[in-house]
Design an enzyme around this catalytic site. Structure first.
Site, PDB file in Angstrom:
ATOM      1  N   LYS A  51       0.838  -1.202   0.000  1.00 13.08           N
ATOM      2  CA  LYS A  51       0.000   0.000   0.000  1.00 13.08           C
ATOM      3  C   LYS A  51       0.874   1.254   0.000  1.00 13.08           C
ATOM      4  O   LYS A  51       0.597   2.222  -0.702  1.00 13.08           O
ATOM      5  CB  LYS A  51      -0.940  -0.005   1.208  1.00 13.08           C
ATOM      6  CG  LYS A  51      -2.073  -1.009   1.082  1.00 13.08           C
ATOM      7  CD  LYS A  51      -2.797  -1.276   2.393  1.00 13.08           C
ATOM      8  CE  LYS A  51      -3.767  -2.458   2.226  1.00 13.08           C
ATOM      9  NZ  LYS A  51      -4.408  -2.893   3.474  1.00 13.08           N
ATOM     10  N   GLN A  95      -5.203  -1.728   9.704  1.00 11.94           N
ATOM     11  CA  GLN A  95      -4.951  -3.045   9.102  1.00 11.94           C
ATOM     12  C   GLN A  95      -5.471  -4.160  10.007  1.00 11.94           C
ATOM     13  O   GLN A  95      -5.220  -4.157  11.212  1.00 11.94           O
ATOM     14  CB  GLN A  95      -3.433  -3.199   8.856  1.00 11.94           C
ATOM     15  CG  GLN A  95      -3.048  -4.441   8.109  1.00 11.94           C
ATOM     16  CD  GLN A  95      -3.548  -4.472   6.660  1.00 11.94           C
ATOM     17  OE1 GLN A  95      -3.608  -3.455   5.994  1.00 11.94           O
ATOM     18  NE2 GLN A  95      -3.916  -5.642   6.192  1.00 11.94           N
ATOM     19  N   ASP A 118     -11.466   2.117   3.688  1.00  9.60           N
ATOM     20  CA  ASP A 118     -11.634   0.669   3.589  1.00  9.60           C
ATOM     21  C   ASP A 118     -13.113   0.291   3.459  1.00  9.60           C
ATOM     22  O   ASP A 118     -13.433  -0.847   3.126  1.00  9.60           O
ATOM     23  CB  ASP A 118     -11.090   0.004   4.861  1.00  9.60           C
ATOM     24  CG  ASP A 118      -9.807  -0.772   4.612  1.00  9.60           C
ATOM     25  OD1 ASP A 118      -9.588  -1.194   3.470  1.00  9.60           O
ATOM     26  OD2 ASP A 118      -9.047  -0.948   5.579  1.00  9.60           O
TER      27      ASP A 118
END
Ligand code: GUN
Length: 291
Positions: A51, A95, A118
């Site tokens: 990322k 995450q 997300d």
């Protein structure tokens, strides 16, 4: 049979985003993504690294917050609050998986829906459910782009999703439903699985079980999307037995080079969207002030 080339499609999307980021910079906005990683989960470290590389390439600013695995929930929430407040940060990514003692639902809910790139916050999940504009989880969003690019029609099709995770299975099913597919979600308790998959025009496999979907489970001409990332000694393999399934599928995604690169491209797109939204909001504020 055609192989869906996620790598090339993702590269094109990233190229376009790079130009959009340049334009935003002229307008005084540098898209900025904050990534929080708790502990030392190896796959998570790889995801986060990929990322950060994508951000660098596109011109998105990237700030990493590496937290000790024993961090307390209050400390994590306090960091999220700080990042929610910071105007120079447009996207926040926490995450997962996180250490067991942390409540990930509570943490995802704490991320401002406006910065939830997300698409995990219940507000954005609800918007997807209601077919409203919001942030959509990156893997399903990337798969929808693939359908669009390859002109794969979804309306009225039997779509079967294997897996019911909050990250992929559930939002994937909603995306397909929003495009008028007839959707069936299968999971570990599903009975007579092959009967269901054999009836599918479109199959999305997100189980985390290497080579789970085999040729005898699908019908001729099915579109097969493989979300699996199963680590083996010398690389990764998917949830689909690619070699056998490709013989009868009409379209199939490879692993690697299929869904994976699209997930990252969609994350980048969401960060750019979040940054653009702040521009729109500031315009509205100016208009209100001017009245
Ligand atoms: N863990 C595995 N995939 C993802 C993802 O797309 N986002 C986050 N935050 N964690 C993940």
């Amino acid at each position: 049979m055609e192989i869906i080339d996620g790598k090339t499609l993702a590269t094109d999307i990233r190229g376009n985003l790079k130009l959009e980021v340049q334009e935003l910079k002229y307008k005084g906005i540098i898209p900025n993504l904050a990534v929080i990683l708790v502990g030392e989960d190896k796959p998570s470290q790889i995801y986060v690294k990929n990322k950060s590389k994508a951000c660098l390439e596109i011109g998105i600013k990237y700030e990493e917050f590496l937290l000790d695995r024993n961090i307390k929930m209050e400390q994590l929430l306090s960091l999220i609050d700080t990042l929610n407040e910071r105007e120079d940060i447009h996207g926040i990514l926490l995450q997962s998986p996180m250490p067991k003692h942390l409540n990930s639902d509570e943490a995802f809910e704490r991320i401002s829906p406006k910065k939830d790139v997300d698409g995990f916050n219940p507000v954005n999940v609800g918007k997807l459910c209601l077919k409203q504009d919001g942030f959509v989880s990156c893997t399903p969003a990337g798969i929808m782009k693939m359908f669009e690019k390859y002109n794969i029609s979804l309306e009225g099709k039997n779509a079967v999703v294997l897996g019911r995770s909050n990250i992929v299975g559930k939002p994937m099913s909603l995306c397909l439903l929003n495009k008028d597919s007839t959707v069936t979600i299968c999971h570990s308790k599903t009975q007579n699985l092959s009967e269901i998959t054999k009836n599918a025009d479109i199959i999305v496999v997100a189980l985390g079980k290497p080579k789970f979907l085999t040729k005898d489970m699908i019908k001729e001409g099915a579109v097969v999307i493989d979300v699996g990332i199963n680590r083996i000694e010398n690389g990764i393999i998917g949830d689909v037995d690619f070699e056998s399934v490709k013989e009868i599928a009409s379209y199939i995604t490879p692993v690697p080079g299929g869904v994976g690169p699209m997930t990252i491209a969609m994350l980048m797109q969401n960060v750019v969207k979040a940054a653009k939204n702040t521009l729109e909001n500031s315009k509205q504020t100016c208009t209100i002030l001017a009245k």
